[in-house]
Design an enzyme around this catalytic site. Structure first.
Site, PDB file in Angstrom:
ATOM      1  CG  ASP A 150       8.803  49.589   3.512  1.00 11.87           C
ATOM      2  OD1 ASP A 150       8.666  48.520   2.905  1.00 11.87           O
ATOM      3  OD2 ASP A 150       8.129  49.902   4.495  1.00 11.87           O
ATOM      4  CG  ASP A 186       6.674  52.489   7.819  1.00 11.39           C
ATOM      5  OD1 ASP A 186       7.078  51.362   7.508  1.00 11.39           O
ATOM      6  OD2 ASP A 186       5.552  52.922   7.508  1.00 11.39           O
ATOM      7  CG  ASP A 204      11.495  48.662   7.026  1.00 14.53           C
ATOM      8  OD1 ASP A 204      11.622  47.757   6.188  1.00 14.53           O
ATOM      9  OD2 ASP A 204      10.455  49.328   7.160  1.00 14.53           O
TER      10      ASP A 204
END
Length: 933
Positions: free
Chosen positions: A344, A649, A653
């Site tokens: 990410d 986070d 996700d």
């Protein structure tokens, strides 16, 4: 449109037979929901819908019973092998061994059951994110109700600081912005309004007329018509994905399953041959039992499962010290097999803190140093560039914004405005003091319809008091309202037409770098315009003077670039997957040094699975992706045989983290991601993940070294006992069971320690990841085991056949003692040289390994010297010459091993000697290595 149809499609944003809410006018959505834009639902209708739709909460997955999970752990191949070891140990009266292994089985089942039940808590964590209260309009009155009682069709009022209780279509808004990073991954707040969007497949992050559950309002106020609650929301869909995702078995689990089969065939096959041969020869039952017992002890590696678990446990402790916490021991090894990292962007590679990185003012470029919301950093430019008077720009930064940034980096307000306040501090301007000195007299608040904000102040500049208007907003809008460039009071103003081309070019240049660009302008207010300033300030947002452009970005973490470079050097594909726009993502990817190729979520959806697999090696940046896209990418890469690590986070996700071989959550991330992940980085450092991969590789190398060492010992003993039985050497007994047990606890266990304490190959991150399709028991490794075992077998067989006396299994003999000594010394030498491969086992650090080996030799020597041990083992005292002979025979094995490794190193050079394409195209370079191998 029916209420049910509206609700089912609202959060997905996909076009079906009816238009989704974001493509309809607000009054149409209200009408379709059977609600009222002013009064909302009646109390009775809300109660009816609550009964029909159910509470606005994430349904928790029904957990399995503890017994069903424990039974599944018992059926694990490793535990089945341990159970077989217990049975065999009881049959040969090795009660202590049986007890120890039984305890290990219980420990494995207990830990496995606990981990499985913990992993199923992901959906429960989502349910805990529910908002406790919501402001709802019912029957024309605003009332506070528990968020779980919000129903489709409700009117909900939100303002800055609120968490959105459900998915909804915006009906009314004023300067509304929302932070959706937890759902979409986009770092900057998104401007929201009630305007309908064009019908079609609009990405979640682009649905500007919708608010989504558990996102936060950062600016303004708004009223939404609830279109989805509970499991129909975006959060509910993520919960559904989490429920459907099944965890994959780790590479080590799969490989140990394979190794278990090999060991079973070898061990029980050898026992069967010896027993059958003994029966054919008519051996007495006592002797046959002696043969079978000795063979079972030598062939079944009772310590292998315990050692592997212990080694992984040490690796887990080392990872924890490096701020990476794994939930399961096998995840330590999986890290070492990682061949692809899907990372990410927001909060992982970047700080998740907006910062001005570039300024364009007075026709010149300036670079802004610093890190996130820290108020220190220089303003740099090329040599010879005249430095403009930034105090005018500083007024706009401090006064034409509302955010407050503390000296500790804490932020209250909009993150983008926080970046402007920090830039003002770097220019030497204290925003709080400036605001107190020059209070706001009037304002035009920001709105996404006109895309700018204006404030009016009476300020003193160069000792002269002026009434000044400060404007900031989208460059195209602000510049269109300018007639001059240079800023008021600058003394060097020119018509905007003379600077327009350069300003447009600067805006384009910043945009191509993925920066969010804001334009600043100002004008002096004449005395006769003061009345207008109070009554209609919007009328004065014209005839402005352009001041400059500020390029804002979520900056990279200081260690991110080096960490990515290390991963690429190690042959690991790194891909960035983010909810930000593809242009922004591509700019960040270029700065990180990722490979070429960037696509948006819309382009990704248009690719079939087969097309995606073909193009994947050329794609390294994915922008504007959805949670479903992230999950699909992880699955596709796994289907290609890659071992995938996924970092994240945010809630969006979670499903992909659970699907990945190694899901990596950030310590400051949501509880959902921590529950779904297999590892948590307590320092949110991408570099820690790369270091964790290095630790995992070294742990796997140790496991392989141990298996190679153990299999060499086992096979040599099996061959020795088979040869003695088949050819009738020493009446079919190569060594006594007590000799085998003594070697197991004195020599073999010591060799395990030598391997465990070795720090590992320093070049472990200069080679490609291991091929997950090649297990520990691959043909090449098996041939190596057999080759090394033959060498040790022949060396130990020599004294038994050609010894100085007539060997006999019934009394102590020099020949059998020498065979015992050769096996013991060979075991120690085997550990010393096989602790690393293909690197030499004789390289530093070796002193600790030699010291451990000498301790083992001392115990081996005492086994032939002390009368008590001699009687128990049936050994004799050996002369110095006989010891030298044994040492010489045992030394043949390390010589053969080191020569074989030297030949392999010459044939297969180190990875860094490959073509430079290795670091920019790790998949292709890895293929080269495998092809050459």
């Amino acid at each position: 449109m029916s209420e049910t149809g509206m609700t089912a499609r609202s959060s997905t944003g996909t076009a079906g037979t009816e238009s989704p809410p974001y493509s309809l006018a607000a009054d149409e959505v209200v009408a379709a929901a059977g609600s009222d834009a002013a009064a909302g639902l009646s109390g009775s209708e809300a109660a009816s819908r609550l009964s029909s739709y159910g509470p606005n909460e994430i349904a928790a997955e029904k957990p399995p019973s503890i017994w069903s999970v424990a039974l599944a752990q018992v059926r694990d191949p490793m535990n089945l092998m341990l159970i077989a070891v217990v049975v065999v140990s009881l049959l040969i009266a090795e009660i202590s061994t049986a007890i120890l292994v039984a305890l290990l089985i219980l420990l494995n089942i207990g830990l496995g059951t606990r981990q499985e039940l913990t992993a199923r808590a992901s959906v429960d964590a989502l349910s805990k994110m529910q908002v406790p209260q919501a402001r709802v309009v019912r029957g024309g009155e605003v009332t506070m109700i528990p968020a779980t009682q919000v129903v489709p069709g409700d009117l909900v009022e939100v303002e800055a600081g609120d968490i959105v209780p459900a998915d909804g279509r915006i009906v009314r808004s004023a300067t509304l912005e929302a932070q959706e990073a937890a759902l979409t991954g986009e770092s900057a707040p998104v401007a929201k309004d009630a305007g309908a969007l064009t019908a079609g497949d609009v990405a979640l992050g682009d649905q500007t007329d919708m608010l989504f559950q558990n996102t936060s309002v950062t600016r303004g106020t708004g009223t939404i018509l609830v279109t989805a609650t509970g499991m129909q929301t975006q959060m509910g869909q993520i919960a559904t994905m989490l429920t459907s995702v099944k965890r994959t078995r780790s590479p080590l689990q799969r490989e140990l399953d394979s190794l278990t089969k090999v060991l079973g065939i070898i061990a029980w096959g050898a026992v069967a041959i010896i027993v059958i041969t003994g029966l054919i020869r008519g051996l007495p039952g006592k002797d046959l039992l002696l043969l079978g017992t000795a063979m079972a002890i030598s062939a079944i590696p009772t310590g292998m499962p315990a050692f592997v678990s212990g080694l992984l446990s040490l690796g887990a402790k080392e990872l924890a010290a490096a701020k990476a916490v794994v939930k399961n021991l096998t995840d330590v090894e999986t890290l070492g097999a990682t061949s692809a990292i899907n990372t990410d962007k927001t909060g992982t590679l970047t700080l998740n803190q907006m910062m001005v990185s570039t300024l364009y003012a007075s026709g010149s470029w300036f670079t802004v140093d610093g890190e996130g919301y820290r108020k220190s950093g220089a303003i740099r430019s090329k040599a010879g560039t005249p430095v403009p008077d930034f105090s005018r720009l500083g007024l706009g930064l401090a006064l034409d914004s509302d955010a407050v940034v503390g000296d500790d980096g804490s932020v209250i307000g909009d993150p983008t405005e926080a970046a402007l306040v920090v830039l003002a501090a770097k220019l030497g301007i204290d925003a709080d003091q400036t605001r107190q000195a020059y209070p706001r007299l009037a304002e035009v608040p920001f709105d996404s319809e006109y895309k700018f904000m204006a404030t009016f102040h009476r300020a003193t500049v160069d000792g002269v008091e002026h009434l000044i208007e400060l404007v900031k907003g989208a460059p195209d809008v602000v510049v269109a309202r300018c007639t001059q460039a240079g800023g008021p009071l600058s003394g060097s103003q020119v018509p905007i037409a003379e600077s327009r081309a350069a300003i447009d070019d600067a805006n384009l240049r910043m945009g191509q770098k993925g920066l969010r660009v804001l334009a600043f302008a100002a004008r002096l207010i004449a005395d006769d315009e003061q009345a207008t300033m109070t009554s209609d300030p919007m009328a004065l947002t014209r005839d402005l003077s352009f001041v400059g452009l500020a390029g804002i970005i979520d900056p990279l973490r200081a260690e991110a670039k080096d960490a990515v470079r290390t991963a690429l050097t190690a042959g690991i594909d790194v891909r960035m997957i983010t909810g930000d726009h593809a242009i922004t993502a591509q700019a960040i990817g270029g700065e990180l040094g990722l490979g070429p190729g960037a696509v948006s979520g819309t382009e990704l959806k248009a690719l079939s699975d087969e097309e995606l697999k073909q193009r994947l090696p050329e794609l390294h940046v994915f922008g504007r992706v959805t949670p479903q896209d992230k999950l699909r990418l992880a699955r596709t890469m796994q289907e290609l045989g890659l071992i995938v690590a996924m970092t994240g986070d945010a809630v969006n996700d979670a499903a992909a983290l659970k699907q990945a071989d190694i899901g990596v959550a950030m310590g400051t991330g949501s509880e959902v991601t921590k529950q779904a992940a297999r590892m948590v980085l307590t320092d949110d450092n991408f570099g820690t993940l790369v270091h964790a991969v290095e630790i995992g590789r070294r742990v796997y190398d140790k496991v392989v070294s141990y298996v190679r060492y153990q299999m060499t010992q086992l096979l040599s003993l099996v061959l020795l006992f088979l040869a003695a039985t088949v050819f009738g050497i020493n009446q079919g007994v190569a060594m006594t069971p007590s000799m085998v047990l003594y070697l197991l606890f004195v020599a073999t266990a010591t060799g395990v320690v030598i391997i465990a304490v070795d720090p590992g190959d320093p070049d472990v991150m200069h080679r490609p990841p291991r091929d997950p399709g090649v297990p520990i028991t691959n043909p090449g490794a098996v041939m190596m085991w057999i080759g090394y075992a033959l060498v040790l077998f022949l060396a130990a067989l020599g004294p038994l056949v050609a010894g100085p006396d007539d060997p006999s299994p019934d009394h102590a003999s020099t020949s059998m003692t020498m065979t015992f000594a050769v096996m013991g010394l060979g075991t120690i030498f085997n550990a010393l040289v096989n602790r690393r491969d293909p690197a030499s086992g004789l390289t530093a650090p070796i002193l600790k390994a030699v010291a451990i080996g000498l301790a083992s030799f001392a115990l081996l020597f005492l086994g032939t010297q002390l009368p008590t041990l001699q009687n128990g083992l049936l050994t004799r005292t050996l002369s110095p010459r006989e010891w030298l002979t044994c040492a010489g025979l045992a030394a043949i094995l390390p010589i053969v091993v080191e020569v074989a490794k030297a030949v392999r190193r010459r044939r297969h050079p180190r990875p860094e000697t490959l073509s430079p394409e290795y670091t920019v195209a790790p998949q292709r370079a890895r293929s080269e290595v495998r092809g050459n191998a």
